[in-house]
Design an enzyme around this catalytic site. Structure first.
Site, short mmCIF file in Angstrom:
data_model
loop_
_atom_site.label_atom_id
_atom_site.label_comp_id
_atom_site.label_asym_id
_atom_site.label_seq_id
_atom_site.Cartn_x
_atom_site.Cartn_y
_atom_site.Cartn_z
N LYS A 132 0.80 -1.23 0.00
CA LYS A 132 0.00 0.00 0.00
C LYS A 132 0.84 1.28 0.00
O LYS A 132 0.41 2.29 -0.55
CB LYS A 132 -0.97 -0.01 1.18
CG LYS A 132 -2.11 -1.00 0.99
CD LYS A 132 -3.14 -0.89 2.11
CE LYS A 132 -4.37 -1.71 1.77
NZ LYS A 132 -5.47 -1.51 2.72
N ASP A 183 -10.55 3.31 1.90
CA ASP A 183 -10.92 2.58 3.12
C ASP A 183 -11.71 3.44 4.11
O ASP A 183 -12.74 3.01 4.64
CB ASP A 183 -9.66 2.05 3.84
CG ASP A 183 -9.18 0.73 3.26
OD1 ASP A 183 -9.99 0.02 2.62
OD2 ASP A 183 -8.00 0.41 3.46
P1 NAP Z 1 -2.02 -3.57 10.95
O1 NAP Z 1 -1.60 -2.44 10.09
O2 NAP Z 1 -1.16 -4.76 11.13
O3 NAP Z 1 -2.34 -2.95 12.42
C1 NAP Z 1 -2.77 -3.75 13.47
C2 NAP Z 1 -3.02 -2.89 14.72
O4 NAP Z 1 -3.58 -3.74 15.71
C3 NAP Z 1 -1.75 -2.29 15.32
O5 NAP Z 1 -2.05 -1.03 15.85
C4 NAP Z 1 -1.40 -3.27 16.45
O6 NAP Z 1 -0.81 -2.63 17.58
C5 NAP Z 1 -2.76 -3.74 16.88
N1 NAP Z 1 -2.71 -5.11 17.41
C6 NAP Z 1 -2.30 -6.22 16.74
N2 NAP Z 1 -2.40 -7.29 17.55
C7 NAP Z 1 -2.87 -6.84 18.73
C8 NAP Z 1 -3.17 -7.46 19.98
N3 NAP Z 1 -3.00 -8.77 20.15
N4 NAP Z 1 -3.61 -6.69 20.99
C9 NAP Z 1 -3.79 -5.35 20.83
N5 NAP Z 1 -3.51 -4.71 19.68
C10 NAP Z 1 -3.06 -5.44 18.65
O7 NAP Z 1 -3.43 -4.15 10.46
P2 NAP Z 1 -4.56 -3.39 9.62
O8 NAP Z 1 -4.29 -3.53 8.18
O9 NAP Z 1 -4.75 -2.04 10.19
O10 NAP Z 1 -5.84 -4.32 9.92
C11 NAP Z 1 -6.41 -4.41 11.21
C12 NAP Z 1 -7.71 -5.23 11.14
O11 NAP Z 1 -8.67 -4.54 10.35
C13 NAP Z 1 -7.53 -6.61 10.48
O12 NAP Z 1 -8.30 -7.55 11.18
C14 NAP Z 1 -8.09 -6.44 9.10
O13 NAP Z 1 -8.66 -7.63 8.59
C15 NAP Z 1 -9.20 -5.42 9.36
N6 NAP Z 1 -9.48 -4.62 8.17
C16 NAP Z 1 -10.78 -4.59 7.72
C17 NAP Z 1 -11.11 -3.82 6.63
C18 NAP Z 1 -12.54 -3.80 6.17
O14 NAP Z 1 -12.78 -3.36 5.03
N7 NAP Z 1 -13.50 -4.20 6.99
C19 NAP Z 1 -10.12 -3.07 5.95
C20 NAP Z 1 -8.80 -3.13 6.43
C21 NAP Z 1 -8.50 -3.91 7.54
P3 NAP Z 1 0.75 -2.15 17.60
O15 NAP Z 1 0.80 -0.90 16.77
O16 NAP Z 1 1.02 -1.89 19.04
O17 NAP Z 1 1.53 -3.30 17.02
#
Ligand code: NAP
Length: 279
Positions: free
Chosen positions: A74, A110
């Site tokens: 991205k 998004d």
């Molecule tokens: P990402 O960039 O990897 O970010 C993940 C975030 O979650 C980080 O802030 C991380 O904290 C935190 N995190 C991860 N594991 C954790 C835990 N065990 N306890 C507490 N915090 C935790 O991921 P992303 O792309 O933003 O995606 C996040 C979620 O959104 C995913 O499940 C994805 O499938 C979903 N999503 C959905 C859509 C939709 O259209 N509905 C679109 C995009 C993403 P740290 O910064 O401290 O590591």
């Protein structure tokens, strides 16, 4: 009868990522092209980390009409593009590439997808106090979009303080970051709670917030869409809060991409069916 087979004049778009095999984008977009009667097709192309720039050049060479961009590309596609829309520039991340003449323009749909998905459920973000758990790509897009839509306050709760601060800064003056233990008092004063962590995807995951902060009057939006009904949403409903699942954001960000590529209004119902057809 299914969609017509591609011919020599079919317009091709692609989703790139790694992994990309399980992406729902082809099912969503091909359902949409079919419903709109457009001779377009989406294919999924696995592109390894480091290959984003070459993939964008490939898009030019092959005459692809658009691209969806997922992890890990991205940010990496940006130097290869001719321009960015405002959301992509602000976030430093692109999830959709469209064509303006022969110029490749990066978009980020998004956050707008999130706002559209909660509005569809009758939830207004303008004037709302919003708490976002997580500070990754999804959280950043939501923070930026809800602030842009006029949220009264946007609180980011994240493990990594530095990433939390960076995400909160995207909301400007209405943004602030709190450590994970600050989430309960923040939710007590919030209208909308958003889970933008992956918690809830794996069986046995803990809730991203203490269960007793979920209460009637609170909207609980989970960005996780696999499973469709997460433990957070189930717990929220049991405690009288209003649950909103992540599928709506997925469909609406795709709808915005569809409109960028084709210029046609997106057939939302067909896209929703396509999104759920893959399980
Ligand atoms: P990402 O960039 O990897 O970010 C993940 C975030 O979650 C980080 O802030 C991380 O904290 C935190 N995190 C991860 N594991 C954790 C835990 N065990 N306890 C507490 N915090 C935790 O991921 P992303 O792309 O933003 O995606 C996040 C979620 O959104 C995913 O499940 C994805 O499938 C979903 N999503 C959905 C859509 C939709 O259209 N509905 C679109 C995009 C993403 P740290 O910064 O401290 O590591």
């Amino acid at each position: 009868m299914g969609p017509a087979a591609p011919t020599g004049t079919t317009n091709v778009v692609a989703v790139i990522g790694d992994p990309v095999r399980h992406s729902r984008s082809p099912a969503i977009h091909n359902a949409a092209f079919d419903a709109a009667g457009l001779d377009w097709v989406m294919v999924a192309l696995p592109v390894r980390a480091g290959g984003a720039g070459a993939a964008v050049e490939g898009m030019r060479a092959l005459g692809l009409r658009g691209m969806s961009v997922t992890m890990p590309h991205k940010a990496d596609v940006i130097p290869a593009l001719d321009d960015l829309d405002e959301a992509a520039r602000r976030l430093g991340a692109v999830n959709c590439i469209g064509l303006e003449g022969d110029r490749l323009v990066g978009h980020n749909t998004d956050g707008a997808g999130f706002v559209a998905s909660v509005r569809e459920e009758g939830v207004e973000v303008t004037g709302a106090r919003v708490v976002v758990c997580g500070a990754g790509g999804a959280a950043r897009s939501v923070v930026s979009a809800v602030a842009g839509a006029g949220a009264e306050s946007v609180t980011v709760a994240n493990r990594s303080a530095a990433r939390g601060e960076q995400a909160a800064a995207l909301a400007g003056a209405v943004g602030r970051a709190v450590p994970p233990e600050g989430v309960a008092p923040a939710v007590a004063e919030a209208d909308i709670l958003v889970n933008a962590t992956p918690l809830g995807m794996a069986e046995g995951d803990p809730l991203p917030v203490p269960a007793d902060v979920l209460r009637p009057g609170l909207v609980v939006a989970d960005l996780v869409y696999h499973p469709l009904r997460t433990v957070l949403l189930t717990e929220a409903a049991a405690r009288g809060a209003t649950p909103v699942g992540g599928l709506g954001m997925l469909v609406h960000q795709a709808a915005a991409a569809f409109e960028v590529w084709t210029g046609h209004p997106a057939p939302l119902e067909a896209m929703r069916r396509g999104a759920t057809a893959t399980g």
